[in-house]
Design an enzyme around this catalytic site. Structure first.
Site, short mmCIF file in Angstrom:
data_model
loop_
_atom_site.label_atom_id
_atom_site.label_comp_id
_atom_site.label_asym_id
_atom_site.label_seq_id
_atom_site.Cartn_x
_atom_site.Cartn_y
_atom_site.Cartn_z
CG HIS A 1 0.30 32.10 45.68
ND1 HIS A 1 1.26 33.17 46.77
CD2 HIS A 1 1.43 31.34 45.28
CE1 HIS A 1 2.25 32.56 46.76
NE2 HIS A 1 2.56 31.44 46.35
CG HIS B 1 -4.20 36.50 48.07
ND1 HIS B 1 -3.13 36.61 48.26
CD2 HIS B 1 -4.90 37.60 48.20
CE1 HIS B 1 -2.82 37.70 48.94
NE2 HIS B 1 -3.89 38.41 48.89
CG HIS C 1 -5.94 42.04 45.99
ND1 HIS C 1 -4.66 42.71 46.04
CD2 HIS C 1 -5.72 41.13 47.08
CE1 HIS C 1 -4.02 42.45 47.33
NE2 HIS C 1 -4.76 41.61 48.11
CD GLU C 2 -9.04 39.26 48.73
OE1 GLU C 2 -8.29 38.36 48.68
OE2 GLU C 2 -8.68 40.27 48.94
#
Length: 600
Positions: A399, A396, A392-393
């Site tokens: 991104h 980020h 999940h992280e």
């Protein structure tokens, strides 16, 4: 009795399991030099005040100077905040962070004149500036986005005053952070082996998943016992924050604080309302899942602390950090070579702070600035949840990397609205990978259970938070006091509406609002739910073997803030102004719920 498990001190953590912040500043002297430099540049910026009307060249110079100040201030802020987060009991770095917060407030005040002066130019004059100065073209979206706020911008002196008070206005959130991360002390929990486990925010997340009901009941009861003890303090803190947000919205001519928050990213309020409506329409699926839990666990009465333990008992699934890195690389390989190489760079260069230590901020996040690595804070527990959190992280962080590598600084960040989409797309890809490679029925059931729990926690729970947050602002807006008793009563009522009157009435859960940091993020939480739903569509597109769908997704990662979020997502393949993406998400939830019911 077995020996108590001790949370290590920061100094005792192996360096390879900590992030390397020397990549931001090699020494404290370098930090102090940068601190002084940005302070000096911010003071010098006032030389441009009153010049923007003189011509396009003056505007271009002022824009460049402002962005240079922002760029340097971000780097200083990241260093101080992460040093503080790694050990909130370290008074030196806590003081350092306080200094930076005060500096940011000072800079905001010194630069506050810029936006009103740009707005005073008007659209017609700004159009002539673009013709006269080609160099302004690369800042066109930046300035256009600023022009949207004309009716919500005050006079320069008022803007300067509010900006200079930003550190004061953040006091409620800062008090919550210190109280929640550093000051609260909980009773130890006796685990299934008779060992004493120190109860912290991090260990709670592991204990609440225990197959031993007495362990999870202990953790739940002992945690909320302390939060209830401080409920009035938390109510005062959160109520003050809500009041500040309502005051700011009213001052800036918004109808309400929610409109003000969503307007920051040009998001229609209908997106928020459609989410709440869709979740209410599918509450039966959540309650069907809750009923499956009760039947499978064989419990006469299901409590809120029973909603996190795996339905089939934990199979032998334990993930060391090293093993998790390998799985992450394999699951994300569908995104292409460049993506995987960027993930490997993060693994190889200590961009990740891995394990929990005393005083470390709880939870997890990806953070950084345009000129720093995309750091990740974790509190690793060797379980599937930790694996999902890593992926999940990393979504980020990637991104951020793709944006920074493809956009200039003025578009080198992305809105909160699209941020959660990248992270939850990664989660969906991991789920698909695990279901593809696991044939053991027990493991498949565990992964399906994990997915359904994730959906419950992201779509249903965050929407519940969003409803509660809106109620907080509406209640304060009516001039009614926000007491601990009122907050807990409303929260319990919402909880029963979502989970059913039997499960949802577990009394301690009424105080859950006291420990949610996101209520201080100003209508942030709904974006977890919309992001998860959008990510469902994107992940399915990526996995359908059409290279265009993957290319569209990568282009979304590269877009940064070069356009408005709704438009960026539309080009990526998801129209978030409709309810179609929400219906697709609930369809996947129901399909996987049905599969789990059959497996069990």
């Amino acid at each position: 009795m077995a020996e108590k498990k001790i949370v290590p001190l920061r100094a005792d953590v192996k360096p390879e399991l900590t992030w390397d912040l020397t990549l931001v500043f090699k020494t404290e002297q370098d930090f102090e030099h940068a601190f002084a430099k940005v302070k000096e540049k911010a003071a010098d910026f006032q030389q441009y005040q009153g010049t923007l009307q003189t011509g396009a060249a003056a505007l271009l110079q002022a824009v460049k100077s402002l962005l240079a100040i922002d760029r340097q201030a971000e780097k200083v802020y990241v260093y101080a905040s992460m040093k503080n987060d790694q050990d909130t009991t370290d008074s030196y770095y806590h003081g350092l962070f306080s200094r930076v917060q005060a500096l940011i407030a000072q800079i905001s005040g010194q630069c506050a004149w810029f936006k009103p002066e740009v707005l005073a130019l008007g659209s017609k004059k700004l159009a002539t500036y673009y013709q006269a100065e080609p160099g302004l073209q690369e800042y066109r979206q930046f300035l256009a986005d600023m022009m949207r706020f004309k009716e919500h911008t005050l006079e320069p002196a008022q803007e300067e005053l509010l900006a200079s008070m930003s550190d004061i206005l953040e006091t409620p959130a800062n008090i919550f952070s210190v109280l929640d991360d550093a000051d609260l002390q909980f009773e130890d929990v006796i685990d299934s082996n008779g060992s004493r486990v120190e109860l912290t925010d991090s260990t709670y997340n592991q204990l609440i998943q225990s197959p031993d009901r007495s362990v999870r009941q202990q953790a739940f009861t002992k945690l909320y016992q302390v939060y209830h003890q401080f409920a009035r303090t938390f109510a005062q803190t959160l109520g003050s924050h809500v009041h500040i947000q309502n005051f700011d919205a009213q001052t800036r001519n918004y109808a309400n604080a929610r409109q003000a928050a969503l307007n920051q990213n040009n998001i229609p309020e209908t997106v928020y309302d459609s989410l709440v409506t869709a979740v209410h329409q599918h509450a039966d699926l959540l309650q069907r899942y809750v009923a499956l839990r009760q039947r499978t666990l064989g419990l006469e009465d299901l409590a809120m602390y029973d909603l996190y333990t795996p339905l089939t008992g934990k199979p032998e699934l334990s993930y060391s950090f090293e093993n998790a890195k390998k799985i992450a690389l394999q699951a994300l390989a569908v995104l292409g070579k460049d993506y995987v190489e960027q993930v490997q760079e993060a693994f190889d260069n200590r961009y990740i702070d891995v394990i929990h230590n005393k005083g470390k901020r709880g939870g997890a996040y990806s953070g950084g600035a345009y000129d720093t690595p995309p750091y990740i804070l974790l509190n690793w527990n060797d379980d599937l949840d930790s694996l999902y959190t890593l992926v999940h992280e990393m979504g980020h962080s990637m991104h951020s990397q793709f944006t920074k590598h493809n956009q200039p600084y003025q578009y080198g960040d992305y809105s909160i609205f699209v941020a959660e989409i990248a992270s939850t797309t990664n989660e969906n890809l991991l789920t698909a990978y695990l279901l593809e490679h696991e044939t053991d029925p027990q493991v498949r059931a565990y992964v399906l259970n994990y997915y359904l729990d994730g959906f419950k926690g992201t779509v249903y729970r965050q929407t519940q938070f969003a409803e509660f947050e809106q109620w907080l602002h509406e209640t304060d807006g009516l001039g009614q006091p926000l007491t601990a008793e009122q907050m807990s009563a409303k929260y319990l009522q919402l909880n029963q509406q979502y989970y059913g009157k039997t499960v949802g009435k577990t009394p301690q859960i009424a105080d859950e609002w006291t420990r949610i940091p996101h209520f201080y993020y100003d209508f942030y939480v709904y974006q977890y739910a919309t992001g998860f739903a959008a990510a469902t569509t994107l992940a399915n597109n990526i996995l359908d073997d059409d290279p265009k769908h993957t290319a569209d997704y990568l282009n979304y990662l590269k877009a940064g803030s070069s356009d408005y979020p709704i438009e960026i997502m539309r080009r990526a393949g998801v129209d978030m102004t409709t309810e179609n993406y929400l219906e697709s998400a609930f369809q996947v939830f129901e399909e996987r719920l049905t599969e789990l019911e059959k497996l069990l």
